[in-house]
Design an enzyme around this catalytic site. Sequence first.
Site, PDB file in Angstrom:
ATOM      1  N   GLY A  13      80.232  23.933 -27.871  1.00  0.00           N
ATOM      2  CA  GLY A  13      81.009  23.341 -28.489  1.00  0.00           C
ATOM      3  C   GLY A  13      80.138  22.122 -29.173  1.00  0.00           C
ATOM      4  CB  SER A  16      79.788  19.921 -23.112  1.00  0.00           C
ATOM      5  OG  SER A  16      81.042  20.416 -23.341  1.00  0.00           O
ATOM      6  CG  ASP A 105      85.132  28.416 -31.698  1.00  0.00           C
ATOM      7  OD1 ASP A 105      85.389  28.361 -32.798  1.00  0.00           O
ATOM      8  OD2 ASP A 105      85.385  27.086 -31.152  1.00  0.00           O
TER       9      ASP A 105
END
Length: 250
Positions: A13, A16, A105
């Site tokens: 992301g 993290s 994602d």
Amino acid sequence: MSLPRRCLQLDVGNSSAKWRLLVDGEISARGVYRPGDSASRQALLACTPELEAMWVSSVAGEAAEADLAAMLEGRWGCAAWFARSEVETLGLRNSYDEPRRMGVDRWLAMLAARNRHPDTRLCVVDAGSALTIDLVGADSCHQGGYIIPGPGLMERALLLDTDRVRFAEAAEYSLAPGTCTAQAVRHGIGLAQAGAVTLALREAALSGPPLPVFTGGGGEWLAATLGGIGEFVPDLVLDGLQLVGQARAR
């Protein structure tokens, strides 16, 4: 190309990266890597002495991706492969005119949800730094979606632009009206997140009710808050990465 025996998979992301190590197709280790955090870096780099493959889903910028790839390749000596959104993958069709502009994602989460529930209309909800809501038809066509600031972004925006909204006490997310500033802010954000998903599901139901599939750090809370509807799958993005990586390796 044969399937790798040891494969490191990362869901990267903006702040993290969630990672897991698969050995012979089974998860043997997992963790969270934060750039600048030496403990999380050491845990990642010590997870296995050797690797055959590294597969990455990333929404980070090019410089961050290059730094991550250099760190991983320097440790294990094999090249990291970065998944990208495509016009079509494993039968799932993208609605974007420029498919690569869709966050990978979201794409991988839809692939994994569709693999779990084939021939089913789906509403895929990823509750992370951003709240994303994507609709997939029973015919495996992406029907569009929404991108909404997540709780952290909402709170920072509110505190940045309002001088008198300040608090130090802790408060959990809830739908109940808040009786102090901390609760009013956090409960208001919870209301906004849950309300967005509720409205998206209501609009989608006009064309036939979809099955909600939740993922992300706030996904379990959202699913429970909305009455335990649908399904919560914590590794949905990584599961989608596994599907694409396997198809590429065969």
